[in-house]
Design a protein around this motif. Structure first.
Motif, short mmCIF file in Angstrom:
data_model
loop_
_atom_site.label_atom_id
_atom_site.label_comp_id
_atom_site.label_asym_id
_atom_site.label_seq_id
_atom_site.Cartn_x
_atom_site.Cartn_y
_atom_site.Cartn_z
N VAL A 46 0.86 -1.19 0.00
CA VAL A 46 0.00 0.00 0.00
C VAL A 46 0.89 1.23 0.00
O VAL A 46 1.84 1.33 0.79
N HIS A 47 0.60 2.16 -0.89
CA HIS A 47 1.39 3.38 -1.01
C HIS A 47 0.51 4.60 -0.79
O HIS A 47 -0.55 4.74 -1.42
N PHE A 48 0.93 5.48 0.14
CA PHE A 48 0.25 6.76 0.36
C PHE A 48 1.11 7.88 -0.22
O PHE A 48 2.30 7.99 0.09
N HIS A 49 0.50 8.71 -1.06
CA HIS A 49 1.27 9.76 -1.74
C HIS A 49 1.61 10.92 -0.82
O HIS A 49 0.91 11.20 0.15
N GLY A 50 2.69 11.61 -1.17
CA GLY A 50 3.09 12.80 -0.45
C GLY A 50 2.41 14.05 -0.99
O GLY A 50 1.54 13.99 -1.85
N GLY A 51 2.83 15.21 -0.44
CA GLY A 51 2.26 16.49 -0.86
C GLY A 51 1.76 17.33 0.29
O GLY A 51 0.85 18.15 0.10
N ALA A 52 2.31 17.12 1.51
CA ALA A 52 1.97 17.93 2.69
C ALA A 52 0.52 17.77 3.12
O ALA A 52 0.01 18.60 3.87
N LEU A 53 -0.15 16.73 2.65
CA LEU A 53 -1.59 16.52 2.88
C LEU A 53 -2.42 17.58 2.18
O LEU A 53 -3.65 17.62 2.35
N ILE A 54 -1.79 18.42 1.37
CA ILE A 54 -2.46 19.53 0.70
C ILE A 54 -2.60 19.26 -0.79
O ILE A 54 -3.60 19.64 -1.41
N VAL A 55 -1.60 18.63 -1.38
CA VAL A 55 -1.61 18.33 -2.82
C VAL A 55 -1.19 16.88 -3.02
O VAL A 55 -0.87 16.16 -2.08
N GLY A 56 -1.18 16.47 -4.28
CA GLY A 56 -0.75 15.12 -4.64
C GLY A 56 -1.90 14.29 -5.18
O GLY A 56 -3.08 14.63 -5.02
N THR A 57 -1.52 13.21 -5.85
CA THR A 57 -2.52 12.28 -6.37
C THR A 57 -1.99 10.87 -6.18
O THR A 57 -0.86 10.68 -5.72
N ASN A 58 -2.79 9.89 -6.51
CA ASN A 58 -2.45 8.51 -6.16
C ASN A 58 -2.08 7.67 -7.38
O ASN A 58 -2.95 7.29 -8.13
N PRO A 59 -0.79 7.30 -7.50
CA PRO A 59 0.36 7.94 -6.86
C PRO A 59 0.83 9.11 -7.69
O PRO A 59 0.54 9.18 -8.88
N ASP A 60 1.55 10.03 -7.08
CA ASP A 60 1.99 11.22 -7.80
C ASP A 60 3.38 10.98 -8.38
O ASP A 60 4.33 10.74 -7.64
N PRO A 61 3.53 11.02 -9.70
CA PRO A 61 4.83 10.72 -10.31
C PRO A 61 5.93 11.69 -9.92
O PRO A 61 7.11 11.35 -10.01
N SER A 62 5.57 12.87 -9.43
CA SER A 62 6.59 13.84 -9.03
C SER A 62 7.30 13.43 -7.75
O SER A 62 8.40 13.91 -7.46
N PHE A 63 6.66 12.56 -6.95
CA PHE A 63 7.22 12.20 -5.65
C PHE A 63 7.61 10.73 -5.54
O PHE A 63 8.20 10.32 -4.55
N PHE A 64 7.28 9.91 -6.52
CA PHE A 64 7.33 8.46 -6.37
C PHE A 64 8.76 7.93 -6.54
O PHE A 64 9.37 8.10 -7.59
N ALA A 65 9.29 7.29 -5.50
CA ALA A 65 10.69 6.86 -5.50
C ALA A 65 10.90 5.63 -6.38
O ALA A 65 10.07 4.71 -6.41
N ARG A 66 12.04 5.62 -7.07
CA ARG A 66 12.34 4.50 -7.97
C ARG A 66 12.49 3.19 -7.22
O ARG A 66 12.13 2.14 -7.73
N TRP A 67 13.01 3.22 -5.98
CA TRP A 67 13.20 1.96 -5.26
C TRP A 67 11.87 1.27 -4.97
O TRP A 67 11.81 0.04 -4.89
N ILE A 68 10.79 2.05 -4.84
CA ILE A 68 9.48 1.45 -4.61
C ILE A 68 9.01 0.72 -5.86
O ILE A 68 8.43 -0.37 -5.79
N ILE A 69 9.26 1.32 -7.02
CA ILE A 69 8.94 0.64 -8.28
C ILE A 69 9.70 -0.68 -8.37
O ILE A 69 9.11 -1.73 -8.67
#
Length: 320
Positions: A46-69
């Protein structure tokens, strides 16, 4: 790094709840490297996206770490990234309620919903193993991953947590202390909150970065994140660890990643969070990885980076 998810995964969107006519989707990402075997079931990440709880989407490609992929595709595992309500149109308590609702859906409806999505080709539907769930996330997503393990593990059944720079807790003094002297940033925050009070800003469950960038930057400059989150005691690390201890359920092992040079979520905040978990819940295994680097320091890191490999092995020992 903007991740092309379709290069690694086949994506299916499933609705885990509906509120005020708005569907809350969970993106189900099935690795192209996973060839379903009817004799097997596959772990869930299960992955929860970042964005300060203010922005972001599921999952947000701007924040998504390569090691998780790489972790998901090599395990292989079924990756699920749920949307959740965003501040300040909603409160921190609303977001926690979304996290709880998601895990209820995961254990009650997800397997049948996934099979239904493959109704035309049932042999392509992988069976999820809901006895092997891990949760990961970056920044706000790391915060939510830890919170899920502390507050909801009586029904979430998470076996391991990986949380990157997660110290967005209202009682972590080092994070987002109120700062004075930036009139323009204060004006941005005040103006947005006033529009929310007037009912001009509808509930949001997705704001892909850089949408909302001005508000996030103004919040960081002024230190008003606590104000947006609200007063619910569950939002604090002190409250969450106390609830977990009094609830008596199994809290999953936690791997925390932190950059020494992070000026958005400072190391001192992560020190405090890790210290609270270790003090209040001394039986919970905690691995704390501190490396040189800023916020999002792990964004381009691969599984073969030594400190990433070590942390992932810590997670896998408890997850798989």
């Amino acid at each position: 790094m903007l991740v092309d998810f379709l290069a690694y995964f086949n994506r299916i969107n499933l609705v885990y709840k509906t509120l005020d006519g708005i569907p809350f989707e969970a993106a189900v990402l099935i690795p192209k490297s996973l060839t379903p075997d009817p004799a097997k079931s596959y772990p869930v990440l299960v992955h929860f996206h970042g964005g300060a709880l203010i922005v972001g989407t599921n999952p947000d490609p701007s924040f998504f770490a390569r090691w998780i992929i790489e972790l998901t595709t090599t395990t292989p595992a079924i990756l699920i990234s749920p949307a959740y309500r965003l501040l300040p149109e909603s409160t921190g308590a609303d977001i926690l309620d979304d996290v709880s609702s998601f895990f209820t859906w995961l254990h009650t409806s997800f397997p049948s919903s996934l099979r239904s999505a493959f109704a035309s080709s049932p042999s392509d539907s992988p069976a999820p193993d809901l006895s092997r769930i891990a949760a990961v996330g970056e920044s706000a997503g790391g915060y939510l991953s830890i919170q899920a393990g502390l507050l909801f593990n009586s029904h979430a059944k998470i076996r391991a947590v990986g949380a990157a720079y997660p110290a967005q807790y209202p009682d972590a003094v080092a994070y987002n202390a109120r700062k004075l002297g930036n009139a323009e940033a204060e004006k941005v925050v005040d103006g947005y909150l006033e529009r929310v009070k007037r009912g001009e800003m509808p509930m949001r469950v997705s704001s892909p970065w850089p949408e909302g960038k001005e508000l996030v930057e103004a919040m960081c400059v002024t230190g008003r994140h606590r104000e947006m989150m609200g007063e619910d005691e569950r939002l604090s690390i002190g409250g969450a660890t106390r609830i977990a201890r009094e609830g008596g359920w199994d809290v999953p092992p936690v791997w925390v990643i932190q950059g020494e040079d992070d000026d958005l979520v400072p190391k001192a905040g992560a020190d405090f969070v890790v210290g609270e978990i270790r003090e209040v819940l001394p039986g919970v295994p905690v691995k704390y990885t501190v490396e040189p680097g800023p916020h999002l320091l792990d964004l381009e890191c691969r599984l073969d980076v030594p400190w990433v490999k070590e942390g992932v092995e810590f997670m896998q020992k408890h997850w798989l």
